[in-house]
Design a protein around this motif. Structure first.
Motif, PDB file in Angstrom:
ATOM      1  N   ALA A  58      66.166  54.385  21.225  1.00 20.25           N
ATOM      2  CA  ALA A  58      64.803  54.420  20.978  1.00 20.25           C
ATOM      3  C   ALA A  58      64.044  53.382  21.436  1.00 20.25           C
ATOM      4  CB  ALA A  58      64.524  55.031  19.567  1.00 20.25           C
ATOM      5  N   GLN A  59      64.397  51.938  21.218  1.00 20.65           N
ATOM      6  CA  GLN A  59      63.722  50.943  21.548  1.00 20.65           C
ATOM      7  C   GLN A  59      63.575  50.805  22.958  1.00 20.65           C
ATOM      8  OE1 GLN A  59      65.724  47.643  21.338  1.00 20.65           O
ATOM      9  NE2 GLN A  59      63.827  46.427  21.932  1.00 20.65           N
ATOM     10  N   ILE A  60      64.506  51.177  23.706  1.00 24.11           N
ATOM     11  CA  ILE A  60      64.624  50.757  25.205  1.00 24.11           C
ATOM     12  C   ILE A  60      64.273  52.196  25.854  1.00 24.11           C
ATOM     13  CG2 ILE A  60      66.097  49.046  25.189  1.00 24.11           C
ATOM     14  CD1 ILE A  60      68.431  51.080  26.134  1.00 24.11           C
ATOM     15  N   THR A  61      63.529  53.114  25.188  1.00 24.40           N
ATOM     16  CA  THR A  61      63.041  54.345  25.650  1.00 24.40           C
ATOM     17  C   THR A  61      63.969  55.260  26.218  1.00 24.40           C
ATOM     18  OG1 THR A  61      61.414  52.796  26.470  1.00 24.40           O
ATOM     19  CG2 THR A  61      60.806  55.019  26.078  1.00 24.40           C
ATOM     20  N   ASN A  62      65.138  55.056  25.736  1.00 30.32           N
ATOM     21  CA  ASN A  62      66.339  56.131  26.236  1.00 30.32           C
ATOM     22  C   ASN A  62      66.481  57.434  25.334  1.00 30.32           C
ATOM     23  OD1 ASN A  62      68.499  57.626  26.803  1.00 30.32           O
ATOM     24  ND2 ASN A  62      69.837  55.856  27.266  1.00 30.32           N
ATOM     25  N   ARG A  63      65.385  58.289  25.603  1.00 32.39           N
ATOM     26  CA  ARG A  63      65.101  59.530  24.799  1.00 32.39           C
ATOM     27  C   ARG A  63      66.162  60.449  24.802  1.00 32.39           C
ATOM     28  NH1 ARG A  63      59.303  59.300  23.584  1.00 32.39           N
ATOM     29  NH2 ARG A  63      58.241  57.902  25.095  1.00 32.39           N
ATOM     30  N   LEU A  95      64.591  44.583  18.969  1.00 33.07           N
ATOM     31  CA  LEU A  95      64.531  45.784  18.061  1.00 33.07           C
ATOM     32  C   LEU A  95      64.693  44.734  16.613  1.00 33.07           C
ATOM     33  CD1 LEU A  95      64.988  48.710  16.995  1.00 33.07           C
ATOM     34  CD2 LEU A  95      67.303  48.046  17.434  1.00 33.07           C
ATOM     35  N   SER A  96      63.591  45.161  15.860  1.00 32.08           N
ATOM     36  CA  SER A  96      63.471  44.228  14.686  1.00 32.08           C
ATOM     37  C   SER A  96      64.414  44.828  13.523  1.00 32.08           C
ATOM     38  CB  SER A  96      61.960  44.143  14.235  1.00 32.08           C
ATOM     39  OG  SER A  96      61.638  45.284  13.673  1.00 32.08           O
ATOM     40  N   PRO A  97      64.902  44.092  12.500  1.00 33.43           N
ATOM     41  CA  PRO A  97      65.648  44.634  11.453  1.00 33.43           C
ATOM     42  C   PRO A  97      64.845  45.641  10.745  1.00 33.43           C
ATOM     43  CG  PRO A  97      65.808  42.300  11.474  1.00 33.43           C
ATOM     44  CD  PRO A  97      64.782  42.721  12.658  1.00 33.43           C
ATOM     45  N   GLN A  98      63.453  45.264  10.718  1.00 36.32           N
ATOM     46  CA  GLN A  98      62.575  46.107   9.782  1.00 36.32           C
ATOM     47  C   GLN A  98      62.629  47.678  10.421  1.00 36.32           C
ATOM     48  OE1 GLN A  98      58.740  44.515   9.602  1.00 36.32           O
ATOM     49  NE2 GLN A  98      57.972  46.330   8.096  1.00 36.32           N
ATOM     50  N   VAL A  99      62.644  47.727  11.707  1.00 32.30           N
ATOM     51  CA  VAL A  99      62.691  49.115  12.430  1.00 32.30           C
ATOM     52  C   VAL A  99      63.774  49.522  12.159  1.00 32.30           C
ATOM     53  CG1 VAL A  99      62.739  50.323  14.577  1.00 32.30           C
ATOM     54  CG2 VAL A  99      60.732  48.551  14.239  1.00 32.30           C
ATOM     55  N   ASP A 155      76.631  53.259  12.142  1.00 29.84           N
ATOM     56  CA  ASP A 155      76.851  52.800  13.399  1.00 29.84           C
ATOM     57  C   ASP A 155      75.917  53.729  14.557  1.00 29.84           C
ATOM     58  OD1 ASP A 155      78.580  50.612  12.869  1.00 29.84           O
ATOM     59  OD2 ASP A 155      80.077  52.014  12.837  1.00 29.84           O
ATOM     60  N   SER A 156      76.134  55.199  14.087  1.00 34.44           N
ATOM     61  CA  SER A 156      75.418  56.002  15.310  1.00 34.44           C
ATOM     62  C   SER A 156      73.948  55.751  15.223  1.00 34.44           C
ATOM     63  CB  SER A 156      75.608  57.447  15.269  1.00 34.44           C
ATOM     64  OG  SER A 156      77.075  57.724  15.036  1.00 34.44           O
ATOM     65  N   LEU A 157      73.466  55.689  13.772  1.00 33.88           N
ATOM     66  CA  LEU A 157      72.040  55.512  13.661  1.00 33.88           C
ATOM     67  C   LEU A 157      71.497  54.279  14.238  1.00 33.88           C
ATOM     68  CD1 LEU A 157      71.751  57.042   9.924  1.00 33.88           C
ATOM     69  CD2 LEU A 157      70.871  57.788  11.835  1.00 33.88           C
ATOM     70  N   ILE A 158      72.315  53.084  14.325  1.00 35.74           N
ATOM     71  CA  ILE A 158      71.919  51.885  14.660  1.00 35.74           C
ATOM     72  C   ILE A 158      71.661  52.177  16.435  1.00 35.74           C
ATOM     73  CG2 ILE A 158      72.626  49.599  15.099  1.00 35.74           C
ATOM     74  CD1 ILE A 158      73.739  49.514  12.398  1.00 35.74           C
ATOM     75  N   GLU A 159      72.725  52.611  16.525  1.00 33.48           N
ATOM     76  CA  GLU A 159      72.870  53.064  18.189  1.00 33.48           C
ATOM     77  C   GLU A 159      71.472  53.893  18.495  1.00 33.48           C
ATOM     78  OE1 GLU A 159      74.330  51.678  20.428  1.00 33.48           O
ATOM     79  OE2 GLU A 159      73.876  52.804  22.097  1.00 33.48           O
ATOM     80  N   ALA A 160      71.324  54.946  18.023  1.00 32.62           N
ATOM     81  CA  ALA A 160      70.141  55.760  18.238  1.00 32.62           C
ATOM     82  C   ALA A 160      68.847  54.888  18.222  1.00 32.62           C
ATOM     83  CB  ALA A 160      69.996  56.624  17.005  1.00 32.62           C
ATOM     84  N   THR A 161      68.764  54.005  17.261  1.00 38.56           N
ATOM     85  CA  THR A 161      67.543  53.209  17.133  1.00 38.56           C
ATOM     86  C   THR A 161      67.429  52.480  18.254  1.00 38.56           C
ATOM     87  OG1 THR A 161      67.973  53.460  14.844  1.00 38.56           O
ATOM     88  CG2 THR A 161      65.898  52.079  15.638  1.00 38.56           C
ATOM     89  N   ARG A 162      68.405  51.776  18.639  1.00 40.34           N
ATOM     90  CA  ARG A 162      68.344  50.868  19.954  1.00 40.34           C
ATOM     91  C   ARG A 162      67.983  51.850  21.142  1.00 40.34           C
ATOM     92  NH1 ARG A 162      73.276  47.824  18.086  1.00 40.34           N
ATOM     93  NH2 ARG A 162      72.248  46.116  17.083  1.00 40.34           N
ATOM     94  N   LEU A 210      62.045  57.953  15.492  1.00 38.21           N
ATOM     95  CA  LEU A 210      62.719  57.377  16.706  1.00 38.21           C
ATOM     96  C   LEU A 210      61.767  57.838  17.799  1.00 38.21           C
ATOM     97  CD1 LEU A 210      66.399  58.473  16.259  1.00 38.21           C
ATOM     98  CD2 LEU A 210      65.523  56.391  16.046  1.00 38.21           C
ATOM     99  N   GLN A 211      60.966  58.962  17.757  1.00 36.65           N
ATOM    100  CA  GLN A 211      60.164  59.003  18.812  1.00 36.65           C
ATOM    101  C   GLN A 211      58.966  58.058  18.911  1.00 36.65           C
ATOM    102  OE1 GLN A 211      59.912  63.061  18.546  1.00 36.65           O
ATOM    103  NE2 GLN A 211      61.253  63.502  20.145  1.00 36.65           N
ATOM    104  N   THR A 212      58.379  57.688  17.597  1.00 40.00           N
ATOM    105  CA  THR A 212      57.227  56.890  17.543  1.00 40.00           C
ATOM    106  C   THR A 212      57.791  55.375  17.992  1.00 40.00           C
ATOM    107  OG1 THR A 212      56.841  57.969  15.447  1.00 40.00           O
ATOM    108  CG2 THR A 212      56.050  55.646  15.770  1.00 40.00           C
ATOM    109  N   ILE A 213      59.129  54.818  17.722  1.00 40.54           N
ATOM    110  CA  ILE A 213      59.720  53.879  18.172  1.00 40.54           C
ATOM    111  C   ILE A 213      59.739  53.771  19.794  1.00 40.54           C
ATOM    112  CG2 ILE A 213      61.794  52.315  18.209  1.00 40.54           C
ATOM    113  CD1 ILE A 213      62.382  53.469  15.417  1.00 40.54           C
ATOM    114  N   ALA A 214      60.184  54.840  20.313  1.00 39.72           N
ATOM    115  CA  ALA A 214      60.196  55.046  21.799  1.00 39.72           C
ATOM    116  C   ALA A 214      58.652  54.911  22.472  1.00 39.72           C
ATOM    117  CB  ALA A 214      60.890  56.194  22.249  1.00 39.72           C
TER     118      ALA A 214
END
Ligand code: ASP
Ligand code: MG
Length: 307
Positions: free
Chosen positions: A57-62, A119-123, A48-55, A108-112
């Motif tokens: 990153a996707q909205i650039t909340n570093r 946020l794609s399932p692939q990412v 769950d935390s990893l999914i949240e972190a990816t989310r 995550l930095q690359t995603i951001a």
């Protein structure tokens, strides 16, 4: 006795007390079976935390995702600190945690850096499997500390899937080929492989996952390809329940069930079994046992052809 696959869920690998239980179960069963394979999920809540972190990153909340990665690091390192490990094993494990989380932070930095609208399932799949990699290393180190040979193995090289990211479908023939070549020789040498649940990869190496709760399914895939005699899922409840134990205090574990019955009555603690795990076991006639890590003497629930 033949081949056993045991899968340990997030609650059973999350605390030193639970891990002590897991270790004694593994050491005990290793004496009884010719070949033993272990599958682990991430520590409870980590996916769950990893999914949240990816989310984030996707909205650039570093700041947001960095905080989550820092918390994950602290949690895994604190767990390692409390385990009975020698200095060499502990240091190697700490370095593994740092490297895995550092690589993930990079991802995550690359995603951001490349924000997208969705946020794609692939990412997501490219990040979320790290929880299982961490857990597998911890359990393998703990086993080795007890002078039993064990190796942490990530299933991106073993479980070959299609590209349905977030809910990938394994190619059983291709997976079994990988497993036969890369995993089974270890068993001959009495090494215990500690295998990541949940993770797979496409034939061209893109990371996939088998869906939430997918480590159960990994145990099925490994069990079938390794020609297992039984697959056991270790959890923190007594077995399959008549009802959801969160709603009914007097929910009871069911001693035996048929594969068919599982489909109808699949409460298993606060969750249900991965929907795709039972069918293939039934086809291969591999019995499935659900057991409580904290009460290993209890029989749990045995799921097989007839009850
Ligand atoms: N860690 C993954 C999840 O939470 C897989 C699993 O637990 O089986 O969904
Ligand atoms: Mg999990």
């Amino acid at each position: 006795m033949g081949t056993l696959v045991m899968k340990f869920g997030g609650l059973s690998v999350g605390t030193p007390t639970a891990l002590t239980q897991v270790l004694s179960i593994i050491l005990h069963e290793r004496e009884k079976w010719d070949k033993l394979l272990v599958v682990v999920s991430a520590l409870e809540g980590v996916t769950d935390s990893l999914i949240e972190a990816t989310r984030l990153a996707q909205i650039t909340n570093r700041r947001g995702y960095r905080r989550i990665v820092a918390t994950l690091r602290t949690r895994h390192l604190a767990l390692i600190d409390h385990l009975p490990l020698g200095t060499t094993e502990r240091k190697a494990l700490q370095a593994d945690v740092d490297r895995l989380l550092f690589d993930m932070l990079d991802r995550l930095q690359t995603i951001a850096d490349n924000p997208t609208d969705e946020l794609s399932p692939q990412v997501l799949d490219s990040v979320t499997g790290v929880g299982e990699r961490l857990a597998a290393r911890i359990v393998a180190a703990l086993i080795r500390q007890n002078t039993v040979r064990a190796v942490a193995i990530a299933t991106d090289t073993l479980v070959v899937t299609d590209d349905t990211f977030g809910n990938a479908v394994p190619d059983m023939a291709a997976s079994c080929e990988q497993i036969t070549h890369n995993l089974l020789p270890m068993l001959e040498r009495r090494i215990v492989p500690v295998i990541t649940g949940y993770i797979g990869a496409t034939p061209d190496g893109q990371l996939t996952t088998l869906g939430r709760g997918g480590s159960d399914y990994t145990a099925t895939i490994i069990g079938i390809c390794a020609g297992a005699d039984e697959v056991w899922l270790w959890t923190d409840v007594d077995g399959m329940m008549t009802t959801d134990p969160r709603d009914f205090e007097n929910a009871r574990a069911i001693p035996t069930m048929s594969y068919e019955e599982v489909g109808e009555m699949a409460y298993f603690g606060a969750r249900v079994l991965h929907p795709r795990m039972v069918g293939p076991l039934q086809d291969a006639r591999i019995p499935l046992r659900i057991k409580n890590v904290f009460k290993p003497q209890q029989p749990g629930t045995l799921i097989s052809e007839t009850n």
